[in-house]
Design an enzyme around this catalytic site. Structure first.
Site, PDB file in Angstrom:
ATOM      1  N   CYS A  79       4.362  -1.409  -2.223  1.00  0.00           N
ATOM      2  CA  CYS A  79       4.401  -2.173  -3.477  1.00  0.00           C
ATOM      3  C   CYS A  79       3.498  -1.521  -4.533  1.00  0.00           C
ATOM      4  O   CYS A  79       3.805  -0.422  -4.984  1.00  0.00           O
ATOM      5  CB  CYS A  79       4.057  -3.642  -3.229  1.00  0.00           C
ATOM      6  SG  CYS A  79       4.466  -4.709  -4.630  1.00  0.00           S
ATOM      7  N   HIS A 184       8.007  -5.319   0.567  1.00  0.00           N
ATOM      8  CA  HIS A 184       6.925  -5.587   1.519  1.00  0.00           C
ATOM      9  C   HIS A 184       7.481  -5.534   2.940  1.00  0.00           C
ATOM     10  O   HIS A 184       7.993  -6.527   3.432  1.00  0.00           O
ATOM     11  CB  HIS A 184       6.304  -6.962   1.237  1.00  0.00           C
ATOM     12  CG  HIS A 184       5.476  -6.964  -0.004  1.00  0.00           C
ATOM     13  ND1 HIS A 184       4.182  -6.517  -0.020  1.00  0.00           N
ATOM     14  CD2 HIS A 184       5.766  -7.315  -1.274  1.00  0.00           C
ATOM     15  CE1 HIS A 184       3.697  -6.604  -1.247  1.00  0.00           C
ATOM     16  NE2 HIS A 184       4.638  -7.081  -2.030  1.00  0.00           N
ATOM     17  N   GLU A 186       5.898  -5.617   5.597  1.00  0.00           N
ATOM     18  CA  GLU A 186       5.140  -6.546   6.450  1.00  0.00           C
ATOM     19  C   GLU A 186       5.665  -7.976   6.332  1.00  0.00           C
ATOM     20  O   GLU A 186       5.278  -8.843   7.114  1.00  0.00           O
ATOM     21  CB  GLU A 186       3.640  -6.472   6.101  1.00  0.00           C
ATOM     22  CG  GLU A 186       3.200  -7.164   4.817  1.00  0.00           C
ATOM     23  CD  GLU A 186       3.451  -6.372   3.530  1.00  0.00           C
ATOM     24  OE1 GLU A 186       4.183  -5.357   3.576  1.00  0.00           O
ATOM     25  OE2 GLU A 186       2.932  -6.783   2.479  1.00  0.00           O
TER      26      GLU A 186
END
Lengths: 212, 266
Positions: A79, A184, A186
Site C-alpha cells: 500500500c 493489503h 494481509e
C-alpha cells in the site's frame, strides 16, 4: 531473517501476523542496520506518503532502502509502502519519495467514490502471469484495497498486474527482486496469504542463490 | 470492478456471540473466533464485532477476542461498541481490528471522529448511525425525515439530529465509512429502508453500509441495487443458517451485482 520495518504504520501488527502465519521468520525493526543486514525486507503501510516519508527519513531508513533494493535483497512494499517507492507523490502537495520505481503517485480519478474501499480484481500482465509470486493464484482474483492514490509507473514492463477503478492502475509492480502491491495481502483472505507465502518462497530461493 | 461487500455482524457480550431480535432477548450463538473463521471460510468480505458489554472487565475480554481472531482470520475486521476515546480505539486497532465503529460517543462528542481520523486515518473510522423515521409533526416542523437515536440497546433516546445532516457532518470530520441502521426496519426482516439508503448514498461520498431489516437475499439485492449501498451488514439472516453467504452472493451475481468470487480452497 525478514525485517519488517516499524515506522508507526497502522497495519504493522496485521502484516506481521499474516507473514508469521505463512511461516516467515521475522524481526520487527526501526533500525537501518537491521534493514541492511536482513535477507528480505517488508515495508507495510497505511496513510499518507508525506507522513510516511517523514517517518522513514527520521529513522534513517530512506537512506538505506535504495541500497538494499539495488543489491537485490528481496523487498515487499504494501500500500503506502508501495507508493513511497515512486519518484514523487502528489498527495497533499508534490514532494519527493524514494525514487526506486520511476513514477508518480497520483489521486484516483473522480466520478466515483474515493477512497476505493473493498475487493477488486488483480489482472496479470501477459509477461508476468507465470511469475512465482502468482503461483496457485488464478488471474483476476479479488484482493482488498483501501486507497485514494495509486502509482503511475513510468516503465510499463515493471507493471505485473493492474486493477480497474476509473482507470487500469498498477496494482502489482515487480522490478527484479522488488515486489510492491497496492492492496493489503494481509487482509485479502486466502489469496492474500498465498501471495505472501509465495513471496516467502521467492525469498528462500534468492537466499539459496546467494549462499550457493 | 470494485465488488459490493457482504458483512456479517456478530454481537459479542463477555466473549460470546449473541443476537437479539430488535436488539433485545439475546440468544447465544457461540464463540466469536470460531464464527469469524467460519464466516471467512464461507466467503464473508469483512466482519464486524459489536461489543454490547457493559463493564470494563468484559471490555478486556473483547480485546482478547480481537487478538485471537486477528491471528486466525485475515479479512478486514471492524470493532464497535463502547469506544469513547482514541485510546479505546487504539486498544482495538493494536489488538488487530482494521477499523473502529463509533455511534453514541460520536454524537455526544463529535471531535472524537476528527481525533480518531487524525491519529489513525479516515479509513479506520466508521460512523454508525441509528436512524428512525420522523413522525409527521416533527417532519413538518423541522424538515427532518430521519432522526438520530442513541443508546438504542436499552433505552433509545432521540438526539434531535437529522440523520442525513449528521452523516454529512461525520464525513466532514473524517469518517471513512457510514453504517446506517434503520430502527424502523431492524428486526422486521422485510428489507432495508431503501429511501433512507438512497438519500444518504446521494449525500455522502464515502461508502455507505446498509444495516437493519434484511430477511432474504432479495432484500440485500435491493439495498445494493436500489438503495445504492456499497455494502450490506447482516446478522440474524446468517447466524442460524437460514441463508449462507454463498446463497446471497449467487443471488446477487445472477442479478448483475458484482461480488467477490470466494476462493475454491483445495
Amino acid at each position: 531473517m525478514f525485517a519488517v520495518i516499524n515506522y508507526g504504520a497502522g497495519n504493522l501488527p496485521n502484516a506481521v501476523r499474516a507473514l508469521q502465519h505463512v511461516g516467515a521468520d521475522l524481526t520487527i525493526t526501526s533500525d537501518p542496520a537491521d534493514v541492511l543486514a536482513a535477507d528480505a525486507v517488508v515495508l507495510p503501510g497505511v496513510g499518507a506518503t508525506r507522513d510516511t516519508m517523514q517517518s522513514l527519513d527520521k529513522l534513517g531508513i530512506s537512506a538505506v532502502l535504495p541500497q538494499v533494493v539495488a543489491r537485490g535483497t528481496p523487498f515487499l512494499g504494501i500500500c503506502v509502502g508501495m507508493q513511497v517507492l515512486c519518484s514523487r507523490s502528489n498527495e497533499f502537495g508534490s514532494h519527493p519519495c524514494l525514487d526506486i520505481v520511476p513514477g508518480v503517485v497520483q489521486r484516483l480519478p473522480g466520478g466515483q467514490k474515493v477512497p476505493q474501499i473493498g475487493w477488486n480484481q488483480v489482472c496479470y500482465s501477459t509477461d508476468a502471469a507465470a511469475h512465482p509470486l502468482f503461483a496457485g493464484i488464478p488471474n483476476g482474483s479479488d484482493f482488498y484495497f483501501v486507497h485514494s492514490y495509486y502509482c503511475n509507473v513510468s516503465d510499463p514492463t515493471h507493471v505485473a498486474a493492474t486493477t480497474d477503478y476509473g482507470l487500469a492502475f498498477p496494482s502489482i509492480v515487480i522490478q527484479d527482486n522488488l515486489y510492491a502491491v497496492q492492496f493489503h495481502p494481509e487482509k485479502s483472505g486466502h489469496w492474500g496469504l498465498r501471495l505472501l507465502q509465495n513471496f516467502v518462497q521467492v525469498c528462500a530461493r534468492a537466499d539459496m542463490v546467494r549462499a550457493g | 470492478m470494485l465488488t459490493r461487500r457482504i458483512i456479517p455482524c456478530l454481537d459479542v457480550k463477555a466473549g460470546r456471540v449473541v443476537k437479539g431480535v430488535s436488539f433485545v432477548n439475546h440468544r447465544d450463538a457461540g464463540d466469536p473466533v470460531a464464527l469469524a473463521a467460519a464466516y471467512n471460510e464461507a466467503g464473508a468480505d469483512e466482519l464486524v464485532f459489536y461489543d454490547i458489554t457493559a463493564s470494563s472487565d468484559e471490555r478486556a475480554i473483547m480485546v482478547e477476542v480481537v487478538e485471537r481472531t486477528a491471528r486466525e482470520v485475515f479479512i478486514p475486521l471492524t470493532v464497535g461498541g463502547g469506544l469513547r476515546t482514541t485510546e479505546d480505539m487504539y486498544r482495538m486497532l493494536r489488538a488487530g481490528a482494521d477499523k473502529v465503529s463509533i455511534n453514541t460517543a460520536a454524537v455526544l462528542n463529535p471531535p472524537l471522529i476528527e481525533e480518531g481520523a487524525r491519529r489513525f486515518g479516515s479509513q479506520c473510522i466508521v460512523l454508525s448511525i441509528d436512524a428512525r423515521r420522523s413522525d409527521p409533526a416533527t417532519e413538518a416542523a423541522t424538515g427532518s425525515r430521519w432522526q438520530v437515536f442513541t443508546h438504542t440497546g436499552r433505552d433509545p433516546r432521540s438526539t434531535g439530529l437529522d440523520a442525513i445532516a449528521w452523516a454529512r457532518r461525520g464525513v466532514e470530520l473524517g469518517a471513512g465509512e457510514i453504517v446506517i441502521n434503520s430502527m424502523d426496519a431492524d428486526g422486521q426482516r422485510t428489507g432495508y429502508d431503501l429511501e433512507l439508503l438512497r438519500v444518504l448514498s446521494a449525500t455522502v461520498d464515502v461508502p455507505v453500509i446498509a444495516s437493519g431489516g434484511a430477511g432474504s437475499p432479495a432484500d440485500m439485492y435491493q439495498g445494493l441495487a436500489d438503495g445504492n449501498a456499497d455494502a450490506v451488514l447482516a446478522a440474524s439472516i446468517f447466524h442460524f443458517g437460514e441463508y449462507t453467504i454463498a446463497d446471497v452472493k449467487n443471488y446477487l451475481r445472477e442479478h448483475g451485482v458484482p461480488v467477490r468470487q470466494s476462493p475454491v480452497v483445495n
